[in-house]
Scaffold this motif. Sequence first.
Motif, short mmCIF file in Angstrom:
data_model
loop_
_atom_site.label_atom_id
_atom_site.label_comp_id
_atom_site.label_asym_id
_atom_site.label_seq_id
_atom_site.Cartn_x
_atom_site.Cartn_y
_atom_site.Cartn_z
N GLU A 112 0.83 -1.20 0.00
CA GLU A 112 0.00 0.00 0.00
C GLU A 112 0.88 1.26 0.00
N ASP A 113 1.92 1.27 0.84
CA ASP A 113 2.83 2.42 0.86
C ASP A 113 3.49 2.62 -0.51
N LEU A 114 3.95 1.54 -1.11
CA LEU A 114 4.62 1.65 -2.41
C LEU A 114 3.64 2.11 -3.49
N THR A 115 2.40 1.64 -3.42
CA THR A 115 1.37 2.04 -4.39
C THR A 115 1.05 3.53 -4.24
N GLU A 116 0.88 3.98 -3.00
CA GLU A 116 0.61 5.40 -2.76
C GLU A 116 1.78 6.26 -3.21
N LEU A 117 2.99 5.77 -3.02
CA LEU A 117 4.17 6.52 -3.45
C LEU A 117 4.15 6.70 -4.96
N SER A 118 3.81 5.64 -5.68
CA SER A 118 3.73 5.71 -7.14
C SER A 118 2.64 6.68 -7.57
N ALA A 119 1.50 6.63 -6.89
CA ALA A 119 0.38 7.51 -7.23
C ALA A 119 0.71 8.97 -6.91
#
Length: 169
Positions: A141-148
């Motif tokens: 989730e953290d990595l996905t939010e970072l990408s977004a």
Amino acid sequence: MSIPENIAKAITRLCYSVRSEAAEWHKENQPELDRLKEEKLVAAAELKKRLELMEIRFKEECRRTRMEEERQTEQFAEFLESIDEMKANMLEYYGSMPKPIALMIHHHAAELLKQAWHSPDARERFQMQTRFTNLMLTITEDLTELSAAGGHKALPEKTIAFIQNKNEE
């Protein structure tokens, strides 16, 4: 006749009488003795067959256990590799994150995995598997939010909060 001769004759008669009775007993009981001897041979053959079957089952069970342990070891190694990849991704995506934080997250994930894998208690093992899964989902989730967000975060905040909350429990 002297006393020693009388004693010798008495002993001889006694021996003859015992032999006669033993021979007569054998003659009378020979069918039963033969039946018991046959039953003993059959029982020995059955026992031998059962032992051979038990040996085959034991060898097969050992082979299956060995195969299962090898499969489990391969899966454990895959999980460890994925944790290593996760650490590399975090260091790559969070360029300003201090390496010790990434190592701490990696270590925490590895410890949860070990506990989930090696706990002898099924309930504890399941709880650790759930915690490990939740940690991995939080990292994702953290990595996905970072990408977004376009890569503008310094730290995986939810992951760090997850670890802190679990350590306070």
